[in-house]
Design a protein around this motif. Structure first.
Motif, PDB file in Angstrom:
ATOM      1  N   PRO B  26      35.809  39.176  21.077  1.00  0.00           N
ATOM      2  CA  PRO B  26      35.948  38.680  22.444  1.00  0.00           C
ATOM      3  C   PRO B  26      37.428  38.447  22.777  1.00  0.00           C
ATOM      4  CG  PRO B  26      34.165  37.541  21.323  1.00  0.00           C
ATOM      5  CD  PRO B  26      34.885  38.354  20.283  1.00  0.00           C
ATOM      6  N   LEU B  27      37.772  38.745  24.028  1.00  0.00           N
ATOM      7  CA  LEU B  27      39.149  38.618  24.483  1.00  0.00           C
ATOM      8  C   LEU B  27      39.740  37.247  24.131  1.00  0.00           C
ATOM      9  CD1 LEU B  27      41.550  39.661  26.162  1.00  0.00           C
ATOM     10  CD2 LEU B  27      40.350  38.838  28.208  1.00  0.00           C
ATOM     11  N   LEU B  28      38.899  36.189  24.238  1.00  0.00           N
ATOM     12  CA  LEU B  28      39.373  34.823  23.961  1.00  0.00           C
ATOM     13  C   LEU B  28      40.090  34.718  22.617  1.00  0.00           C
ATOM     14  CD1 LEU B  28      39.374  31.729  24.585  1.00  0.00           C
ATOM     15  CD2 LEU B  28      37.194  31.619  23.365  1.00  0.00           C
ATOM     16  N   TYR B  29      39.465  35.274  21.569  1.00  0.00           N
ATOM     17  CA  TYR B  29      40.045  35.128  20.232  1.00  0.00           C
ATOM     18  C   TYR B  29      41.334  35.926  20.109  1.00  0.00           C
ATOM     19  CZ  TYR B  29      35.576  33.031  19.047  1.00  0.00           C
ATOM     20  OH  TYR B  29      34.488  32.210  19.008  1.00  0.00           O
ATOM     21  N   CYS B  52      37.263  28.977  29.023  1.00  0.00           N
ATOM     22  CA  CYS B  52      37.990  30.142  28.490  1.00  0.00           C
ATOM     23  C   CYS B  52      38.492  31.080  29.581  1.00  0.00           C
ATOM     24  CB  CYS B  52      37.058  30.909  27.556  1.00  0.00           C
ATOM     25  SG  CYS B  52      35.603  31.547  28.427  1.00  0.00           S
ATOM     26  N   MET B  53      38.464  30.629  30.832  1.00  0.00           N
ATOM     27  CA  MET B  53      38.743  31.563  31.934  1.00  0.00           C
ATOM     28  C   MET B  53      40.159  32.130  31.924  1.00  0.00           C
ATOM     29  SD  MET B  53      36.837  30.342  35.359  1.00  0.00           S
ATOM     30  CE  MET B  53      35.159  30.903  35.654  1.00  0.00           C
ATOM     31  N   VAL B  54      40.222  33.415  32.282  1.00  0.00           N
ATOM     32  CA  VAL B  54      41.500  34.095  32.520  1.00  0.00           C
ATOM     33  C   VAL B  54      41.317  34.916  33.797  1.00  0.00           C
ATOM     34  CG1 VAL B  54      42.065  34.271  30.064  1.00  0.00           C
ATOM     35  CG2 VAL B  54      40.826  36.145  31.169  1.00  0.00           C
ATOM     36  N   LEU B  55      42.424  35.432  34.318  1.00  0.00           N
ATOM     37  CA  LEU B  55      42.311  36.341  35.456  1.00  0.00           C
ATOM     38  C   LEU B  55      42.286  37.773  34.935  1.00  0.00           C
ATOM     39  CD1 LEU B  55      44.863  34.864  38.035  1.00  0.00           C
ATOM     40  CD2 LEU B  55      42.421  34.373  37.779  1.00  0.00           C
ATOM     41  N   GLN B  59      40.502  38.406  39.306  1.00  0.00           N
ATOM     42  CA  GLN B  59      39.210  37.713  39.302  1.00  0.00           C
ATOM     43  C   GLN B  59      39.176  36.740  38.129  1.00  0.00           C
ATOM     44  OE1 GLN B  59      36.511  38.613  41.515  1.00  0.00           O
ATOM     45  NE2 GLN B  59      38.178  39.710  42.537  1.00  0.00           N
ATOM     46  N   ALA B  60      38.627  35.553  38.360  1.00  0.00           N
ATOM     47  CA  ALA B  60      38.476  34.618  37.245  1.00  0.00           C
ATOM     48  C   ALA B  60      37.252  35.006  36.435  1.00  0.00           C
ATOM     49  CB  ALA B  60      38.322  33.195  37.774  1.00  0.00           C
ATOM     50  N   VAL B  61      37.453  35.283  35.158  1.00  0.00           N
ATOM     51  CA  VAL B  61      36.319  35.653  34.299  1.00  0.00           C
ATOM     52  C   VAL B  61      36.390  34.853  32.997  1.00  0.00           C
ATOM     53  CG1 VAL B  61      36.178  38.022  35.168  1.00  0.00           C
ATOM     54  CG2 VAL B  61      37.579  37.513  33.166  1.00  0.00           C
ATOM     55  N   MET B  62      35.239  34.733  32.362  1.00  0.00           N
ATOM     56  CA  MET B  62      35.199  34.026  31.086  1.00  0.00           C
ATOM     57  C   MET B  62      35.508  35.017  29.977  1.00  0.00           C
ATOM     58  SD  MET B  62      32.316  31.234  31.640  1.00  0.00           S
ATOM     59  CE  MET B  62      31.517  31.077  33.230  1.00  0.00           C
ATOM     60  N   SER B  63      36.396  34.607  29.090  1.00  0.00           N
ATOM     61  CA  SER B  63      36.873  35.539  28.071  1.00  0.00           C
ATOM     62  C   SER B  63      36.134  35.403  26.746  1.00  0.00           C
ATOM     63  CB  SER B  63      38.379  35.328  27.844  1.00  0.00           C
ATOM     64  OG  SER B  63      38.633  34.018  27.354  1.00  0.00           O
ATOM     65  N   CYS B  64      35.135  34.481  26.687  1.00  0.00           N
ATOM     66  CA  CYS B  64      34.526  34.197  25.380  1.00  0.00           C
ATOM     67  C   CYS B  64      33.492  35.229  24.963  1.00  0.00           C
ATOM     68  CB  CYS B  64      33.920  32.797  25.363  1.00  0.00           C
ATOM     69  SG  CYS B  64      32.500  32.580  26.446  1.00  0.00           S
ATOM     70  N   LEU B  65      32.986  36.009  25.916  1.00  0.00           N
ATOM     71  CA  LEU B  65      31.960  36.999  25.593  1.00  0.00           C
ATOM     72  C   LEU B  65      32.437  38.427  25.822  1.00  0.00           C
ATOM     73  CD1 LEU B  65      28.824  35.351  27.274  1.00  0.00           C
ATOM     74  CD2 LEU B  65      29.217  35.623  24.831  1.00  0.00           C
ATOM     75  N   LEU B  66      33.617  38.560  26.388  1.00  0.00           N
ATOM     76  CA  LEU B  66      34.103  39.846  26.852  1.00  0.00           C
ATOM     77  C   LEU B  66      34.808  40.580  25.714  1.00  0.00           C
ATOM     78  CD1 LEU B  66      34.361  41.163  29.708  1.00  0.00           C
ATOM     79  CD2 LEU B  66      36.590  40.022  29.862  1.00  0.00           C
ATOM     80  N   PRO B  67      34.256  41.721  25.246  1.00  0.00           N
ATOM     81  CA  PRO B  67      34.928  42.424  24.145  1.00  0.00           C
ATOM     82  C   PRO B  67      36.311  42.903  24.584  1.00  0.00           C
ATOM     83  CG  PRO B  67      32.740  43.354  24.584  1.00  0.00           C
ATOM     84  CD  PRO B  67      33.050  42.424  25.703  1.00  0.00           C
TER      85      PRO B  67
END
Lengths: 729, 159
Positions: B26-29, B52-55, B59-67
């Motif tokens: 996920p992008l977060l890590y 965990c939001m980033v732009l 757009q504001a998106v959550m980065s914890c699930l996004l590969p």
């Protein structure tokens, strides 16, 4: 293009040659300003930096750094409640130094005094008042030193941020004055404090020093700490408290990046080079692990019934009839629900252990980890670092214990353990369920002449204080530590005595050994007790045919209670309520000895749509001397909103096999569609000692909402959460 | 088991990075560990809390699930990328300080990123639109009424 590998390399080389500073890897911040993490990341395995001075000395609380900056050392933790700014204000005021220029170091067994637990709204009442006296003593001491040097009268000198100044304008810097010495003298018993009418900063809304760092994305939290050579760990917990591990997949060790599986009884953790490798391995381990089922949890339909059936019996006759009124209230288990799951870092060199933790009691955690690992306390250092807000005893201590167990099994490299969301939701110790039963009678003039209160509760504090059994990790080991129990009711009795003048009052508490793990949640039993008492006061006022606010004033002996209630009346007197809307009020004095808080709530209830929207909440707070007026407002606004969430929405759900509230979908809390506007008025009493205020709104806010719901729709909801009992689940 | 790392390009706050990562991560890590960003926080890992939001392309998106492999063609902005080159804060960041719209501040990253995205697409957003834009962001300290005030204050200062 940035070369990440090179930056990492530099960090590691820095570690080898000069020891470790996290300052090197924060970006965009002024490197000359110590960040909280810069301090916390002082990567020493020496349990104690230097022998700690006795707490009666100035330098136990206040030191002058080499660059002339003044540092306050407090044994308390910054939890988001604003501790650091209050310390800056009281110290800066006595020293004539702007608060922003005071550095504050929070709890660290290597550097600060043992001030117990940061809890019970006592940090301002105690720690800040000690720091105030230490700062005043420092001012007088430095003036005397300068007077001796200049051969003049100390009274002719004054402190400035740059040093001590004489009346010809010459300044002697603190560092020159102290010439390498610290402020190692005693704080005199009769130290003279700055007259309050000369205050520049105390009593003002001074902003919190960490907020700019937070909005810039600097390293502020323990979750942001990165130590050289650090590895990442994740846990795999049993499905329920006492389930035991039977078997697991041995192949997990060969997953990418996995360094070690730590298995000891039912304590199971994975260590990996990278964080996401640890997450993936923990997921695989979780799926493969087989557990012997533990003790089944009970099926509970009503906490009011369950607590009565399972608890100690009340041994007095049924409530009197006639002009008496009788009601039963209850609350379920409620969680702390920190937004950031608990986290800790630990490193062990086969002799010494250093833990970085957001625990509220670093010394207690040290003693408890010592009990768990057998490492002597003198060889353990626990350094406090900011975490996510805790609102009491959440997973902070447990994760510190878990990290210690993992570090001891994997010596040589720092281990960062981050709990996952489900670890926090399922394993944190909850605020106990409670049952509150009231009866009272009114005299002919509609005044209360007798009052009986019975409460049923489990214990409200299982904080670790040296017994390993209070840490979850220790209870899962092959040789499990024994949990000493949650105590008898404990803080459940907080605010169970009504703070009203009533001729005959009878209050009894009854212990219930409940099914779920419990510990201190913001205000302990006070929330439910005040919810019940203040709901009941409205019911009695109605029975007496009186205005609820007048009714409370009529039963108040204390002019300070009356003052907050009258101020609340002013705030809401012209507030309209449309159809389907209602206004409710409530009052309490926290612990019957701390701050006074009167709350009003306006809600809209839509029975068809099954929706309650809190529209606005007001509070009047009187906490004696207000050190930081905006900090008090922030705590009170936040307390009202958190309490609105508890009251309307929250309950821990479980079946016989496991806790079902594993995440925010299965444990919903308030979101923006239900956030009320807030307005708080502070009554400042600089003539009086400051009183703890961080937990004062919890109880009255809950009752004010229940009273407003009644005003809006005519339904008296006595069991929490209100939305479930008003609309059905 | 073999490591499944590949080389990926990522654009964060206008800078290009080449990273050797497991594309599923996920992008977060990646932001927190490879790029040492502190802003986006691990809160739940389920996309339920917004910490965990980033732009992502504004757009504001959550980065914890996004590969991380799904965002190689996007422009990513993290909270430390909001300030101007001279260090002056974005009006939303400044408004959070002015209103002291935080207590523990763990959720502040998400609140600010969601607010920035909102005011970028709808600078005159009304009360209900602001609430809707922040609906996915949880705060446990109860500072939401302050956050609402901060967003409105930023709107005024951005006029």
């Amino acid at each position: 293009m940035k070369n990440i590998a090179r930056r990492e390399f530099l960090l590691k080389s820095g570690y080898l040659s000069i020891g470790f500073s996290l300052l090197g890897c924060t970006q965009g911040s002024n490197a000359a300003t110590p960040t909280p993490l810069g301090e916390a990341a002082d990567f020493s395995l020496d349990p104690q930096m230097a022998p700690l001075p006795d707490g009666s000395r100035i330098d136990a609380w206040l030191q002058v750094l080499e660059n002339g900056q003044v540092r306050v050392l407090t044994g308390k933790m910054e939890l988001g409640q604003g501790l650091k700014v209050v310390m800056q204000q009281v110290a800066g005021e006595e020293l004539n130094i702007p608060p922003q220029r005071i550095d504050v170091l929070i709890a660290d067994t290597g550097r600060t005094q043992n001030e117990g637990v940061t809890a019970g709204s006592r940090s301002v009442e105690r720690s800040a008042m000690t720091v105030r006296r230490a700062a005043a003593a420092a001012r007088e001491y430095m003036k005397q030193l300068a007077a001796k040097k200049w051969e003049t009268d100390a009274d002719a000198l004054e402190l400035t941020p740059e040093g001590v100044k004489n009346n010809s304008g010459t300044i002697l810097s603190f560092t020159d004055l102290l010439a390498g010495q610290q402020l190692d003298t005693e704080i005199p018993q009769d130290v003279s404090l700055k007259p309050k009418d000369q205050y520049q900063w105390v009593g003002s809304p001074v902003p919190h020093p960490d907020l700019e760092k937070i909005v810039r994305g600097d390293a502020v939290y323990i979750q942001d700490m990165r130590l050289p050579e650090m590895v990442h760990a994740r846990l795999v917990r049993p499905p329920v408290y006492d389930a035991r591990l039977q078997s697991r997949d041995q192949a997990i060790e060969r997953m990418p990046g996995v360094l070690q599986i730590v298995e000891n009884g039912s304590f199971l953790a994975v260590i990996a080079e990278e964080e996401y490798q640890a997450v993936k391995a923990a997921d695989a381990l979780q799926k493969s692990a087989q557990w012997e089922s533990g003790t089944a949890l009970p099926e509970v339909r009503s906490w009011a019934d369950y607590m009565l059936e399972q608890g100690e019996k009340a041994n007095h006759p049924a409530p009197a009839s006639g002009n008496a009124h009788h009601a039963i209230y209850s609350k379920p288990y409620v969680m702390h629900g920190s937004i950031g799951p608990s986290c800790a870092i630990a490193v062990y060199d086969e002799e010494r252990l250093h833990i970085w933790s957001h625990s509220q009691g670093v010394y207690n955690l040290r003693a408890t980890v010592s009990d768990m690992t057998g490492i002597p306390e003198e060889s353990i250092r626990v350094t406090g670092v900011r975490g996510s807000g805790c609102y009491g005893h959440n997973g902070a201590d447990d994760v510190g214990g878990d990290a210690a167990l993992i570090a001891v099994a994997f010596p040589g490299r720092p281990v960062r353990l981050q709990w996952q969301r489900s670890d926090e939701h399922q394993w944190e110790p909850y605020g106990s369920a409670m049952r509150m039963e009231l009866s009272a009678s009114l005299d002919n003039s509609g005044r209360i002449n007798s009052w009986r209160y019975d409460l049923w509760s489990d214990g409200h504090s299982t904080r670790p204080r040296g017994n390993a059994g209070n840490l979850i990790g220790a209870r899962l080991l092959a040789e499990p530590a024994v949990f000493g129990g949650s105590g008898r009711v404990g803080g459940g009795t907080r605010n169970s005595e009504p703070y009203y003048r009533i001729p005959k009052v009878d209050v009894s508490d009854h212990h219930v050994a409940g099914p779920l793990r419990t510990s201190a949640l913001r205000s302990l039993g006070a929330y439910a007790n005040i919810f019940a008492i203040e709901s009941f006061m409205d019911e009695l006022a109605k029975k007496a045919g009186k205005d609820p606010l007048d009714f409370r004033i009529e039963h108040s002996d204390d002019e300070r209670s009356v003052a907050v209630l009258e101020a609340l009346r002013d705030l809401i007197k012209s507030e309209p309520a449309a159809a389907g809307e209602g206004l409710g009020i409530a009052f309490s004095r926290y612990k019957n000895s701390a701050s006074y808080c009167a709350v009003a709530a306006k809600v809209r209830v839509d029975l068809e749509q099954k929706k309650i929207r809190p529209l606005k909440m007001w509070a009047v707070l009187e906490a004696g001397e207000a050190i930081n007026t905006d900090g008090l407002k922030n705590q009170t606004e936040g307390g009202m909103i958190q309490s609105a969430s508890w009251t309307l929405k929250e309950e821990v759900k479980f079946d016989t096999q496991e806790i079902l509230s594993k995440n925010w979908t299965e444990y919903p809390i308030i979101r923006y569609d239900a956030i009320p506007e807030t307005e708080v008025v502070i009554i400042d009493r600089p003539d009086l000692p400051p009183l703890g205020a961080g937990e004062s709104a919890q109880g009255p806010a809950g009752a004010a909402i229940a009273n407003a719901v009644y005003a809006a729709c005519g339904k008296r909801v006595r069991e929490l959460p209100i939305e479930r009992y008003l609309f059905g689940s | 088991m073999q490591s499944s790392k590949t080389s990926l390009q990522l654009s964060v706050n206008g800078q290009q990075y080449t990273l050797d990562v497991d594309p599923e991560t996920p992008l977060l890590y990646v932001l927190r560990n490879q790029l040492q960003k502190n802003g986006p926080k691990y809160g739940c890992g389920y996309g339920q809390c917004g910490a965990c939001m980033v732009l992502l392309d504004n757009q504001a998106v959550m980065s914890c699930l996004l590969p991380v492999s799904a965002v190689t063609d996007k422009e990513i902005v993290t909270i430390d990328g909001l300030a101007a080159i001279d260090g002056s804060l974005h009006p939303i960041q400044q408004a959070f300080i002015d209103e002291q719209a935080a207590q523990c501040g763990y959720c502040t990253n998400g609140m600010i990123m969601a607010s920035v995205a909102l005011l970028t697409r709808s600078k005159d957003a009304g009360e209900e639109e602001i609430r809707q834009a922040l609906q996915t962001n949880l705060c446990r300290c109860g500072t939401q009424s302050r956050v609402l005030r901060a967003v409105k204050q930023a709107q005024e200062s951005m006029q």
